[in-house]
Design an enzyme around this catalytic site. Structure first.
Site, PDB file in Angstrom:
ATOM      1  N   SER A 118       0.806  -1.222   0.000  1.00 29.66           N
ATOM      2  CA  SER A 118       0.000   0.000   0.000  1.00 29.66           C
ATOM      3  C   SER A 118       0.838   1.270   0.000  1.00 29.66           C
ATOM      4  O   SER A 118       0.301   2.362  -0.207  1.00 29.66           O
ATOM      5  CB  SER A 118      -0.927   0.007   1.219  1.00 29.66           C
ATOM      6  N   LYS A 126      -7.516   3.862   7.876  1.00 32.19           N
ATOM      7  CA  LYS A 126      -6.541   4.828   7.365  1.00 32.19           C
ATOM      8  C   LYS A 126      -7.126   6.236   7.315  1.00 32.19           C
ATOM      9  O   LYS A 126      -6.453   7.212   7.658  1.00 32.19           O
ATOM     10  CB  LYS A 126      -6.076   4.390   5.977  1.00 32.19           C
TER      11      LYS A 126
END
Length: 670
Positions: free
Chosen positions: A576, A619
């Protein structure tokens, strides 16, 4: 005289073992044990008759028989089948977690539906009197009764109606019982068939049972025995349907309510709750037990906990399933394959017990922080239900309505002796906690309450006390966490990335630097292979597109490039960070500063595409807590993000991109 007195005492002592065995026999006869368990217990007592009571094996045998008598072979608690009650319990005990609650209610609803649905029994007999007598006896089981005069009529009914059990005669015109059995086994294998006949022979019975009949009863028929037999068949079939669904696995960061949700499921169903932590378990004998040949042998934790509960259908939570170990003593995960598989756990064998115990009525729930650590065969047997972190408003509400009253009760205060304002609770959460769950918040609330309590006892303040934002700083001191984005200034080669870890979402800064060298790529910060490959992919993309981005070609051959991710004592891996690394490298190579209040996440490919990643809710909330103003996410994740709570979607400005060119307008400083 003393000699005879001692002789009489010895005789009495010798009579004790016989009395013990007779007591055990009486207990076995009085207990409602399954027939196979009853035979095992009586065989064990027969062995005790041949053993000297002074031998250690005698005590082992007595203990074993007592265990067989104490286990809940048939004892079950009555389920609460009111779905509205389940909704009320979950809403009352937990705030948020809407998706989790919805899936749990769906799971409970399917089980409840199997319990409330009426069973259907088909009676097949060419004699009308016999057919009516059987139907009348079975009608007392609160099930729907259908009747047919022969096998052909029965097949016609089966083609138009779902039937749970068939009670059929053996000898009939047109289609007899064995022919009907063959047809049922071929076309309706889930339907159980019981044969009754006046032509009862050993050959007929063996033939019927071999072809798939579940039972065989002779005529003249004892209707009470028939009723009990059919009831057992229907109960087993109903329970088999109700537990045939997947095992639920609650996954997510610590402190997000996985264990407490399990307790709520037990409360909603009215079942007993058992929690067994598997963290650090390395010996499979802890689950399966030890064989009785070992000194100090005992049952495994599964049977032990069921014995303590006294019922065979509790809600059994296997906590921290991702933290089991494996060494020379065996692999506990392999035992869990049997325990958690509804097709296998009907015959679960504990080594100490040495007879199968039916675990199919137990509702197993597991919890894990990282499901990726689980073996694939074990993970395949479970349905993963993710627990995401709480939003700031949810944490404030939970702190005020749930956690504060508990802390007040712990120190002996009344409900209104200490209260927080919403700003005070928000300041405590943002300045002194960073976890995705509630444990740190609960700890800090308790810290504040204890300090206030001390001041009250010392006469420095009076009750009631209202704690505001300024009081939080006075009680707890300087804030432990500050807004990274507020302190960040535009810098060349430094960009904020969003990652997901076992404890939730986090903001990390990726730093890059270049120096004279031979074109090497240096990676530091305890990075895993996937993360290193992402950096190599990013550098190769920029080299192949140097002209497009106005990068000097000689930089790649005359300079070494260093990529560093701080917190080097923590291992990091994953794809990521790909978009974050390529953005930082581009800033470094073209010498343009990047904004400090922009964070990003996404897997970057060699062709320049941005692929979706997981953990987006965590996130986004981590970026909000860090003070970020904008977040860059993959375009392919847009629908997933927009389906989240409005508070999450509006936490920061979201930009969905599909390539590096789409990223640049949002990240370069003016």
């Amino acid at each position: 005289m003393g000699f005879f007195s001692r002789f009489e005492e010895t005789a009495e002592e010798r009579e004790v073992p016989a009395s013990t065995q007779e007591t055990l026999r009486n207990s076995i006869e009085a207990a409602d044990l399954p027939e196979n368990i009853r035979r095992v217990a009586l065989d064990e007592i027969a062995k005790l008759d041949r053993i000297d009571p002074s031998v250690a094996e005698f005590g082992v045998g007595v203990t074993y028989v007592e265990l067989l008598l104490s286990l809940p072979w048939k004892e079950s608690s009555q389920d609460n089948l009111d779905i509205e009650n389940a909704v009320a319990v979950l809403q009352q005990e937990h705030l948020g977690l809407a998706a989790v609650k919805q899936r749990i209610l769906e799971y409970l609803a399917s089980n409840i539906n199997h319990h409330v649905r009426k069973s259907v029994v088909l009676v097949v007999d060419d004699e009308e009197i016999s057919r009516d007598n059987i139907a009348y006896a079975l009608s007392k089981l609160s099930c729907d009764i259908l009747k047919a005069a022969n096998g052909k009529e029965a097949v016609h009914i089966l083609e138009n109606r779902k039937v749970d059990c068939i009670v059929t005669d053996l000898k009939m015109q047109q289609m007899d019982g064995l022919e009907l059995l063959d047809k049922v086994q071929t076309s309706w294998p889930d339907t159980k068939l019981l044969i009754v006949t006046g032509y009862a022979t050993v050959d007929n019975a063996i033939s019927a049972l071999q072809k798939g009949a579940v039972h065989y009863l002779p005529k003249p028929l004892n209707l009470e025995v028939l009723k009990v037999t059919v009831k057992d068949i229907l109960d087993q079939k109903k329970h088999a349907c109700s537990v045939s669904g997947p095992i639920l696995c609650f996954s997510g960061p610590p402190g997000t309510g996985k264990t407490s949700i399990g307790k709520s499921v037990a409360n909603a169903l009215g079942r007993k709750f058992i929690r067994l932590s598997l963290a650090g378990m390395r010996d499979e004998a802890e689950l399966r037990g030890h064989r009785r040949t070992y000194v100090g042998a005992m049952t495994g934790r599964i049977i032990t906990e069921l014995n303590k509960a006294g019922v065979n259908n509790p809600v059994f939570m296997l906590d921290e399933i991702d933290k089991i170990g494996q060494d020379f003593r065996g692999d506990p995960a392999s035992v869990l394959l049997e325990i958690l598989d509804p097709e296998q756990n009907r015959q679960f064998l504990d080594y100490y017990l040495d007879v199968p115990f039916d675990l199919s009525r137990v509702m197993f729930i597991t919890t894990a922080n990282m499901v990726d650590r689980l073996p694939a065969p074990l993970r395949d047997r479970m349905e993963i239900i993710p627990f995401s972190c709480y939003t700031l408003s949810e944490k404030v509400h939970i702190g005020l309505e749930y956690l504060l009253p508990r802390q007040m009760q712990a120190i002996g205060f009344a409900d209104n002796d200490i209260s927080f304002t919403a700003d005070g609770m928000s300041a405590l959460i943002t300045g002194y906690t960073r976890d995705a769950g509630l444990r740190s918040i609960n700890r800090e609330i308790g810290n504040v309450c204890r300090k206030v309590n001390l001041r009250i006892l010392q006469g420095e303040t009076l009750k009631p006390v209202v704690i505001d934002k300024s009081d939080i700083f006075d009680l707890l001191g300087d804030t432990r966490f500050v807004s990274e984005a507020a302190m960040a200034t535009p810098r060349v080669g430094v960009v904020a990335g969003l990652v997901w870890s076992e404890s939730g979402g986090q903001v990390i800064y990726i730093e890059t630097a270049k120096m004279k060298g031979s074109g090497q790529l240096i990676m530091t910060g305890s990075l895993g292979d996937v993360l290193k490959e992402s950096a190599q992919t990013a550098l190769s993309f920029l080299r192949s597109n140097a002209q497009h981005y106005s990068i000097e070609d000689e930089l790649f051959s005359t300079h070494d490039i260093h990529v560093h991710i701080p917190a080097g004592d923590i291992s990091k891996d994953g794809a990521s960070a790909g978009i974050t690394i390529v953005t930082a490298l581009l800033s470094l190579l073209v010498n343009r500063p990047l904004r400090g209040n922009v964070a990003m996440t996404g897997e970057f490919t060699l062709s320049g595409r941005l692929l979706p990643v997981g953990g987006l809710r965590e996130k986004i909330l981590a970026a909000q807590q860090a003070g970020m103003k904008q977040i860059i996410l993959p375009e392919w994740s847009k629908q997933q993000v927009l389906a989240m709570d409005e508070e999450v979607v509006t936490a920061v400005d979201l930009h969905f991109v599909s390539s590096l060119d789409d990223v640049l307008p949002h990240v370069f400083a003016e």
